[in-house]
Design a protein around this motif. Structure first.
Motif, short mmCIF file in Angstrom:
data_model
loop_
_atom_site.label_atom_id
_atom_site.label_comp_id
_atom_site.label_asym_id
_atom_site.label_seq_id
_atom_site.Cartn_x
_atom_site.Cartn_y
_atom_site.Cartn_z
N UNK A 31 0.86 -1.17 0.00
CA UNK A 31 0.00 0.00 0.00
C UNK A 31 0.90 1.23 0.00
N UNK A 32 0.54 2.18 -0.79
CA UNK A 32 1.32 3.41 -0.90
C UNK A 32 0.87 4.39 0.17
N UNK A 33 1.72 5.29 0.59
CA UNK A 33 3.13 5.45 0.26
C UNK A 33 4.00 4.48 1.06
N UNK A 34 5.20 4.23 0.55
CA UNK A 34 6.17 3.42 1.29
C UNK A 34 7.58 3.90 0.96
N UNK A 35 8.52 3.45 1.78
CA UNK A 35 9.92 3.85 1.67
C UNK A 35 10.78 2.61 1.48
N UNK A 36 11.78 2.73 0.62
CA UNK A 36 12.81 1.69 0.48
C UNK A 36 14.15 2.31 0.84
N UNK A 37 14.86 1.66 1.75
CA UNK A 37 16.24 2.08 2.02
C UNK A 37 17.09 1.39 0.98
N UNK A 38 17.64 2.19 0.07
CA UNK A 38 18.32 1.66 -1.11
C UNK A 38 19.81 1.49 -0.90
N UNK A 39 20.53 1.72 -1.98
CA UNK A 39 21.97 1.52 -2.00
C UNK A 39 22.69 2.50 -1.07
N UNK A 40 23.83 2.05 -0.58
CA UNK A 40 24.67 2.93 0.20
C UNK A 40 26.13 2.71 -0.19
N UNK A 41 26.92 3.70 0.15
CA UNK A 41 28.36 3.66 -0.13
C UNK A 41 29.08 4.09 1.13
N UNK A 42 30.10 3.32 1.49
CA UNK A 42 30.86 3.62 2.70
C UNK A 42 32.30 3.90 2.33
N UNK A 43 32.86 4.94 2.95
CA UNK A 43 34.25 5.30 2.69
C UNK A 43 34.92 5.66 4.00
N UNK A 44 36.00 4.95 4.31
CA UNK A 44 36.79 5.29 5.49
C UNK A 44 37.62 6.53 5.17
N UNK A 45 37.73 7.42 6.15
CA UNK A 45 38.49 8.65 5.95
C UNK A 45 39.78 8.58 6.74
N UNK A 46 40.85 9.02 6.15
CA UNK A 46 42.16 9.04 6.79
C UNK A 46 42.30 10.34 7.57
N UNK A 47 41.90 10.29 8.84
CA UNK A 47 41.94 11.47 9.70
C UNK A 47 42.74 11.12 10.94
N UNK A 48 43.63 12.01 11.36
CA UNK A 48 44.54 11.71 12.48
C UNK A 48 43.84 11.66 13.83
N UNK A 49 42.71 12.38 13.99
CA UNK A 49 42.12 12.46 15.33
C UNK A 49 40.95 11.50 15.53
N UNK A 50 40.83 10.44 14.72
CA UNK A 50 39.77 9.47 14.94
C UNK A 50 39.48 8.63 13.71
N UNK A 51 38.67 7.60 13.91
CA UNK A 51 38.28 6.72 12.81
C UNK A 51 36.97 7.22 12.22
N UNK A 52 37.07 8.10 11.23
CA UNK A 52 35.90 8.68 10.59
C UNK A 52 35.47 7.84 9.39
N UNK A 53 34.18 7.82 9.17
CA UNK A 53 33.60 7.06 8.06
C UNK A 53 32.49 7.91 7.46
N UNK A 54 32.47 8.00 6.15
CA UNK A 54 31.35 8.63 5.44
C UNK A 54 30.49 7.52 4.86
N UNK A 55 29.19 7.61 5.10
CA UNK A 55 28.25 6.66 4.51
C UNK A 55 27.20 7.48 3.77
N UNK A 56 27.07 7.21 2.49
CA UNK A 56 26.05 7.84 1.67
C UNK A 56 24.92 6.82 1.49
#
Length: 126
Positions: A31-56
């Motif tokens: 039944x409409x409306x509905x949501x789909x959680x679709x594709x994602x992309x994860x990228x680790x970031x090289x940062x000196x002050x912590x383990x940062x990650x970007x997720x789109x």
């Protein structure tokens, strides 16, 4: 611990709590409306002050409302959920909208909203 998996789980649960019908795959019947959680992309970031990650994460909204109003209202609510999201094992240090648009299917029956959110995370927290 996979950040994109934890993000998907947190987003799924938060949207369900708001009363939305949420899937991580196209349902056969819905039944409409509905949501789909679709594709994602994860990228680790090289940062000196912590383990940062970007997720789109791509979030798809489907509606049979005659026009784009319903989809746009839902997209705004989804943005609000994303801005307040708590993700187990990670601290959310930033959330931005990378892309946001609507399209009508070729049969002029279903309006789809496409929302791409970017989450900047650091390991630890919650």
């Amino acid at each position: 611990m996979e950040a994109s998996l934890q993000l998907q789980s947190a987003l799924f649960n938060a949207l369900k709590l708001k009363g939305f019908k949420v899937h991580d795959f196209p349902p056969k019947k819905e039944q409409y409306p509905f949501i789909i959680i679709g594709d994602d992309h994860q990228k680790d970031l090289d940062v000196k002050n912590g383990d940062y990650i970007n997720v789109s994460s791509t979030i798809l909204i489907f509606s049979k409302y005659n026009g784009k109003k319903e989809v746009k209202e839902i997209m705004e609510q989804v943005r609000g959920v994303c801005l307040g999201l708590k993700i187990q094992g990670f601290e959310v240090v930033g959330v931005t909208v990378n892309d946001s648009f609507t399209v009508l299917d070729e049969d002029n029956q279903v309006t789809q909203g496409i929302l791409t959110m970017e989450f900047r995370l650091i390991k630890g927290g919650n």
